[in-house]
Design a protein around this motif. Structure first.
Motif, short mmCIF file in Angstrom:
data_model
loop_
_atom_site.label_atom_id
_atom_site.label_comp_id
_atom_site.label_asym_id
_atom_site.label_seq_id
_atom_site.Cartn_x
_atom_site.Cartn_y
_atom_site.Cartn_z
N THR A 131 3.10 7.12 2.95
CA THR A 131 3.11 5.91 3.76
C THR A 131 3.26 4.72 2.83
O THR A 131 2.52 4.58 1.87
N GLN B 34 0.60 5.27 -0.10
CA GLN B 34 -0.22 6.48 -0.10
C GLN B 34 0.70 7.68 -0.09
O GLN B 34 1.58 7.80 0.76
N CYS C 194 5.13 -0.71 8.12
CA CYS C 194 4.85 0.51 7.38
C CYS C 194 6.01 1.48 7.53
O CYS C 194 6.65 1.52 8.58
N LEU C 195 6.25 2.22 6.49
CA LEU C 195 7.25 3.29 6.53
C LEU C 195 6.54 4.62 6.31
O LEU C 195 5.75 4.74 5.36
N GLY C 196 6.81 5.57 7.16
CA GLY C 196 6.35 6.93 6.90
C GLY C 196 7.52 7.70 6.29
O GLY C 196 8.58 7.85 6.94
N CYS D 138 3.43 0.68 3.01
CA CYS D 138 3.23 -0.49 3.85
C CYS D 138 3.36 -1.77 3.02
O CYS D 138 2.91 -1.81 1.88
N GLU E 11 -3.80 7.18 -3.05
CA GLU E 11 -3.15 5.88 -3.07
C GLU E 11 -2.56 5.67 -4.47
O GLU E 11 -3.26 5.81 -5.48
N ILE F 243 2.02 -5.44 3.58
CA ILE F 243 1.06 -6.00 4.53
C ILE F 243 0.08 -6.90 3.79
O ILE F 243 -0.45 -6.53 2.75
N VAL G 235 0.87 -1.18 0.00
CA VAL G 235 0.00 0.00 0.00
C VAL G 235 0.90 1.22 0.00
O VAL G 235 1.78 1.35 0.86
#
Lengths: 160, 103
Positions: A122, A85, A155-157, A124, A90, A126, A83
């Motif tokens: 973001t 975003q 997740c990575l910000g 992710c 997205e 997952i 994912v």
């Protein structure tokens, strides 16, 4: 008899969840993101038994194609469990340069997505169904980032 | 022997099923700000971000729809009136829902 017990043991272990454990390396560049998924030793052994037809310890072009068709491209239905975003949007995740190798008896799938991050984002990896557990092993990023891990995803910000 | 392994593999595939994970939700409506705060806790916290939610009034009308953000414990959305319930659903599998009634 030993191979039989090995296979029964292997299959019984697969009833436990998740089914696959993947160590993930992520490299965030200016124009793209590089992913490197390393399958766990047990599943690598099982998958090599299934797809390494000539038993030479590597996956040649045809074997790799069969492997990707069975275990990677079906993930498209779930956006490859990624994912991304950027701001409110997205982004489409479309793997390219997909490559399969075997290193130290572990199967590695490497691929690139052409995503340039220009806003706080973001990223992710997952699996909503928990069939695949992703562990974050290493991040290289042009930009500052923070990490939120659980046992089965991360997740990575990213702050461009 | 190969046939045996094949049958075994097929049997395993038939038994395969996704694992459940915990999702605990709290909702609150702020009359002054006309907003709803949604808190999500999970044993796999990133899972909260895979969900969208609908705020629904007593007649079943959808007041607003929003995504729960990744990497956050809570989110707020403006809502002109107090909802009757929240439907929190997995984006990829919208049939997978949690429903929370507002006090």
């Amino acid at each position: 008899m030993k191979p039989l017990l090995f296979w029964i043991g292997l299959h019984v272990s697969l009833w436990a969840h998740p089914h696959f454990f993947i160590d993930t390396d992520v490299t965030i560049e200016k124009t793209h993101i590089l992913y490197r998924w390393t399958f766990d030793a047990l599943n690598s052994k099982l998958l090599l038994f299934e797809f390494d037809s000539d038993k030479n310890g590597v996956l040649d072009h045809e074997e790799a194609s069969r492997f990707l068709k069975a275990h990677f491209y079906p993930l498209e239905a779930n956006r490859y469990n990624i994912v991304l975003q950027s701001g409110e949007n997205e982004l489409l995740v479309k793997p390219s340069d997909v490559n399969v190798t075997v290193e130290k008896k572990r199967i590695i799938v490497a691929f690139v997505t052409q995503n340039a991050l220009s806003k706080p984002s973001t990223l992710c990896t997952i699996d909503a169904t928990l069939y695949i557990a992703y562990a974050l092993r290493n991040v290289q990023s042009l930009y500052a980032y923070e990490v939120q891990k659980s046992d089965v995803d991360f997740c990575l910000g990213v702050m461009p | 022997m190969k046939r045996f392994f094949f049958v075994l593999a097929c049997t395993t595939a038939l038994f395969a099923h996704p694992v459940s994970y915990t999702i605990n939700l709290k909702v609150a409506y702020d009359d002054a700000r006309q907003s709803v705060t949604v808190e999500c806790e999970s044993d796999s916290r990133n899972k909260c971000g895979l969900h969208d939610f609908r705020l629904v009034n007593a007649h079943g009308d959808v007041l607003t729809t929003a995504s729960f953000p990744f990497m956050k414990e809570s989110t707020s959305v403006s809502c002109p009136s107090k909802p009757a319930k929240m439907i929190f659903y997995l984006r990829q599998i919208p049939e997978h829902t949690y429903e929370i009634i507002f006090d």
